[in-house]
Design a protein around this motif. Structure first.
Motif, PDB file in Angstrom:
ATOM      1  N   GLU A 145      63.595  69.231  14.823  1.00 43.19           N
ATOM      2  CA  GLU A 145      62.494  69.689  15.186  1.00 43.19           C
ATOM      3  C   GLU A 145      62.081  69.052  16.028  1.00 43.19           C
ATOM      4  O   GLU A 145      61.360  70.042  17.003  1.00 43.19           O
ATOM      5  CB  GLU A 145      61.957  70.458  13.606  1.00 43.19           C
ATOM      6  CG  GLU A 145      61.045  71.091  13.914  1.00 43.19           C
ATOM      7  CD  GLU A 145      60.948  71.334  12.341  1.00 43.19           C
ATOM      8  OE1 GLU A 145      60.594  71.159  11.585  1.00 43.19           O
ATOM      9  OE2 GLU A 145      59.720  72.402  11.977  1.00 43.19           O
ATOM     10  N   ASP A 148      63.433  71.265  19.963  1.00 37.84           N
ATOM     11  CA  ASP A 148      63.286  71.805  19.742  1.00 37.84           C
ATOM     12  C   ASP A 148      64.705  71.982  19.699  1.00 37.84           C
ATOM     13  O   ASP A 148      64.703  73.335  19.518  1.00 37.84           O
ATOM     14  CB  ASP A 148      62.734  72.552  20.865  1.00 37.84           C
ATOM     15  CG  ASP A 148      61.220  72.073  21.240  1.00 37.84           C
ATOM     16  OD1 ASP A 148      60.308  72.115  20.394  1.00 37.84           O
ATOM     17  OD2 ASP A 148      60.604  72.271  22.885  1.00 37.84           O
ATOM     18  N   SER A 173      66.818  79.744  24.319  1.00 38.60           N
ATOM     19  CA  SER A 173      67.780  80.428  23.213  1.00 38.60           C
ATOM     20  C   SER A 173      66.805  82.054  22.896  1.00 38.60           C
ATOM     21  O   SER A 173      65.172  81.533  23.076  1.00 38.60           O
ATOM     22  CB  SER A 173      66.879  79.325  22.065  1.00 38.60           C
ATOM     23  OG  SER A 173      67.302  79.614  21.082  1.00 38.60           O
ATOM     24  N   THR A 176      64.019  80.455  19.917  1.00 41.79           N
ATOM     25  CA  THR A 176      62.966  80.042  20.486  1.00 41.79           C
ATOM     26  C   THR A 176      62.391  79.336  21.911  1.00 41.79           C
ATOM     27  O   THR A 176      60.972  79.182  21.474  1.00 41.79           O
ATOM     28  CB  THR A 176      63.983  77.935  19.565  1.00 41.79           C
ATOM     29  OG1 THR A 176      64.710  77.801  21.334  1.00 41.79           O
ATOM     30  CG2 THR A 176      64.375  77.901  18.192  1.00 41.79           C
ATOM     31  N   TYR A 320      54.739  75.421  16.912  1.00 41.38           N
ATOM     32  CA  TYR A 320      55.466  76.521  16.871  1.00 41.38           C
ATOM     33  C   TYR A 320      56.058  75.878  18.302  1.00 41.38           C
ATOM     34  O   TYR A 320      55.757  74.700  18.866  1.00 41.38           O
ATOM     35  CB  TYR A 320      54.777  77.406  18.073  1.00 41.38           C
ATOM     36  CG  TYR A 320      53.840  77.227  19.040  1.00 41.38           C
ATOM     37  CD1 TYR A 320      53.668  77.243  20.177  1.00 41.38           C
ATOM     38  CD2 TYR A 320      52.064  77.291  18.583  1.00 41.38           C
ATOM     39  CE1 TYR A 320      53.468  76.738  21.320  1.00 41.38           C
ATOM     40  CE2 TYR A 320      51.614  76.636  19.679  1.00 41.38           C
ATOM     41  CZ  TYR A 320      51.655  76.914  20.569  1.00 41.38           C
ATOM     42  OH  TYR A 320      50.928  76.001  21.827  1.00 41.38           O
ATOM     43  N   VAL A 321      57.535  75.894  19.132  1.00 44.10           N
ATOM     44  CA  VAL A 321      58.558  76.209  19.553  1.00 44.10           C
ATOM     45  C   VAL A 321      57.682  76.565  21.165  1.00 44.10           C
ATOM     46  O   VAL A 321      57.599  77.297  21.477  1.00 44.10           O
ATOM     47  CB  VAL A 321      59.423  76.489  19.437  1.00 44.10           C
ATOM     48  CG1 VAL A 321      60.468  75.978  21.021  1.00 44.10           C
ATOM     49  CG2 VAL A 321      60.007  75.298  18.625  1.00 44.10           C
ATOM     50  N   TYR A 330      58.677  81.371  18.500  1.00 43.27           N
ATOM     51  CA  TYR A 330      58.599  80.694  16.834  1.00 43.27           C
ATOM     52  C   TYR A 330      58.178  79.184  16.059  1.00 43.27           C
ATOM     53  O   TYR A 330      58.077  78.948  17.245  1.00 43.27           O
ATOM     54  CB  TYR A 330      60.430  80.095  17.132  1.00 43.27           C
ATOM     55  CG  TYR A 330      61.232  80.216  16.483  1.00 43.27           C
ATOM     56  CD1 TYR A 330      61.774  81.143  15.551  1.00 43.27           C
ATOM     57  CD2 TYR A 330      61.777  79.101  16.092  1.00 43.27           C
ATOM     58  CE1 TYR A 330      62.888  81.124  14.581  1.00 43.27           C
ATOM     59  CE2 TYR A 330      62.885  78.446  14.744  1.00 43.27           C
ATOM     60  CZ  TYR A 330      62.975  79.853  14.035  1.00 43.27           C
ATOM     61  OH  TYR A 330      63.827  79.730  13.156  1.00 43.27           O
ATOM     62  N   TYR A 370      60.757  79.746   9.528  1.00 44.62           N
ATOM     63  CA  TYR A 370      59.775  80.339  10.062  1.00 44.62           C
ATOM     64  C   TYR A 370      59.431  82.023  10.898  1.00 44.62           C
ATOM     65  O   TYR A 370      60.541  82.582   9.772  1.00 44.62           O
ATOM     66  CB  TYR A 370      60.784  80.060  11.487  1.00 44.62           C
ATOM     67  CG  TYR A 370      60.646  78.645  12.158  1.00 44.62           C
ATOM     68  CD1 TYR A 370      59.124  78.178  13.257  1.00 44.62           C
ATOM     69  CD2 TYR A 370      61.081  77.396  11.718  1.00 44.62           C
ATOM     70  CE1 TYR A 370      59.073  77.163  13.889  1.00 44.62           C
ATOM     71  CE2 TYR A 370      60.762  75.640  11.989  1.00 44.62           C
ATOM     72  CZ  TYR A 370      60.108  75.577  13.086  1.00 44.62           C
ATOM     73  OH  TYR A 370      59.676  74.804  13.331  1.00 44.62           O
ATOM     74  N   ARG A 372      59.181  84.873  13.986  1.00 43.10           N
ATOM     75  CA  ARG A 372      59.256  85.815  15.340  1.00 43.10           C
ATOM     76  C   ARG A 372      59.034  85.944  16.447  1.00 43.10           C
ATOM     77  O   ARG A 372      58.686  87.120  15.052  1.00 43.10           O
ATOM     78  CB  ARG A 372      60.934  85.255  15.889  1.00 43.10           C
ATOM     79  CG  ARG A 372      61.027  85.663  17.522  1.00 43.10           C
ATOM     80  CD  ARG A 372      62.502  86.054  17.756  1.00 43.10           C
ATOM     81  NE  ARG A 372      62.538  87.327  17.831  1.00 43.10           N
ATOM     82  CZ  ARG A 372      63.439  88.521  18.410  1.00 43.10           C
ATOM     83  NH1 ARG A 372      64.675  87.814  18.616  1.00 43.10           N
ATOM     84  NH2 ARG A 372      63.725  89.446  18.130  1.00 43.10           N
TER      85      ARG A 372
END
Ligand code: PMP
Ligand code: GLU
Length: 396
Positions: A145, A148, A173, A176, A320-321, A330, A370, A372
């Motif tokens: 994590e 990322d 991605s 993410t 979050y990313v 995400y 998570y 999105r």
């Protein structure tokens, strides 16, 4: 009626399902902010649409060869290999009805019973389904994590077995927005080559990139001799705002391209002919095309700034990313888990019901902590949507 083993584990696409539900609720008069769909909110640039319309008027309404119009294959090869050491060869390209079909073609031609396919997690929801439809076994593998979730050869080595035949990644991605550097891609490609694993690199968001340069690093930026077997997929949906036209393409060896074309010749034959004519215009519009794409990219960049600012201000405890590409955020929702809300699905249902905001639960991407949200919506919708969501996520 009994159904085939082929679809025994098949689930409908969760990303498509949430966005269809959001559209239905809006049509029924509910006040819904739809931040679920992974689709640009822009109209297709006018010059591209005009080319499609003229194509129809000129009678370009018949079948094309299965792998696409020769001139479109050539243009897609040039687009994908620009600035790389890989040959710009039309015979390596198959044009399909969206990159979705390109990816399915690749999975179906490469994998089968007994094979395992590593999938970088969190993953775009359709990869495991495609692998399963080929009757192979999807094996999700997440990087840490703190990185990322980006994978390293060590992560891959830990998940691989003698049956591993493929590796599927997306960079930038979905979900993410994380992006591999060229060196990171090189290390994975080297690992895959040594293992005899085919790397499928989904680069549909390559131009929606917030780092230095025109586009995110891709597998074709690698040294062709150092990279092993590769399939790279890309298409018109995202950077050209052409989701509904359904045009995607793959670049691989001539041999695999011929097999993918043979498969497609029996399944759908060709991407819609007027759409191919429009896509050709999209790829060959030069300066004007670049201006349209820059305009859309500037909006995506601004919205990424907006959404991260709003999260930092309204939900400081929510991690979050930080997206380096694509148009999603995400973020973790497990901070509000309780006796009633035990998963991202529960949280997203509550957010839809109480706040009227549609987002996609992380179960769709392999991680129930998570959710999105898409940032391919107007600035107003993003701002209102995050403010409304924050009330639920702050627990009051
Ligand atoms: N890959 C990823 C990661 C995506 O988000 C999408 C969007 N649906 C696709 C592939 C397929 O796009 P399309 O079929 O519209 O070209
Ligand atoms: N790629 C988009 C998404 O992830 C569109 C929907 C889909 O095809 O999955 O939301």
């Amino acid at each position: 009626m009994t159904y085939s083993e082929n679809i025994a584990r098949l689930q409908p696409s969760a990303t498509v399902a949430v966005s269809t539900l959001a559209k239905k609720l809006s049509a029924e008069g509910r006040d819904i902010i739809n931040l679920s769909a992974g689709e640009p909110d822009f109209r297709t640039p006018e010059g591209i649409s005009q080319a499609g319309i003229e194509g129809i008027r000129e009678g370009r309404t018949r079948y094309t060869p299965a792998p696409g119009l020769p001139e479109l294959r050539a243009a897609a090869a040039a687009y994908m290999t620009a600035g790389t050491a890989f040959p710009s060869e039309a015979a390596r390209v198959v044009v399909s009805a969206g990159a979705k079909q390109s990816l399915f073609n690749a999975c179906f031609c490469l994998f089968g019973p007994g094979d395992e396919v590593l999938i970088g997690a969190p993953y775009w929801t359709s990869y495991p389904e495609m692998v399963t439809l080929a009757r192979a076994e999807p094996v999700p593998v997440a990087g840490s994590e703190g990185r990322d979730f980006l994978l390293t050869p060590d992560d891959l080595e830990g998940a691989a077995t003698a049956r591993t035949k493929g590796l599927i990644i997306s960079s930038p991605s979905n979900p993410t927005g994380a992006v591999y550097t060229k060196a990171e891609l090189g290390a994975m490609a080297e690992w895959a080559k040594a293992r005899g694993v085919t790397l499928i690199s989904d680069e549909i968001y390559q131009e929606i990139y917030y780092g230095e340069g025109d586009r995110a690093p891709g597998a074709l930026d690698l040294d062709p001799d150092a990279a092993g077997d590769l399939v790279v997929t890309n298409g018109m949906s995202k950077a050209f705002a052409m989701t509904g036209w359904r045009v995607g393409f793959s670049y691989t060896s001539r041999e695999l391209a011929a097999r993918m074309s043979a498969l497609q010749s029996h399944v759908s034959l060709n991407a819609a002919t007027p759409s191919q004519v429009a896509a050709l215009e999209g790829l060959t519009r030069g300066e004007e095309g670049a201006r349209d794409r820059d305009r859309m990219l500037a909006a995506f960049r601004r919205r990424r700034g907006l959404v991260t600012r709003l999260f930092d201000e309204l939900l400081p405890g929510c991690s979050y990313v930080r997206p380096e590409g694509a148009f999603y955020l995400y973020f973790r929702v497990d901070g509000v888990f309780n006796g009633e809300m035990k998963s991202a699905s529960d949280v997203c249902t509550r957010i839809l019901e109480e706040a009227g905001v549609a987002i996609v639960p992380g179960e769709a991407f392999g991680d129930a902590r998570y959710a999105r949200m898409s940032t391919a919506s107007s600035d107003e919708d993003i701002e209102q949507g995050v403010r409304r969501m924050a009330r639920v996520l702050r627990g009051g």
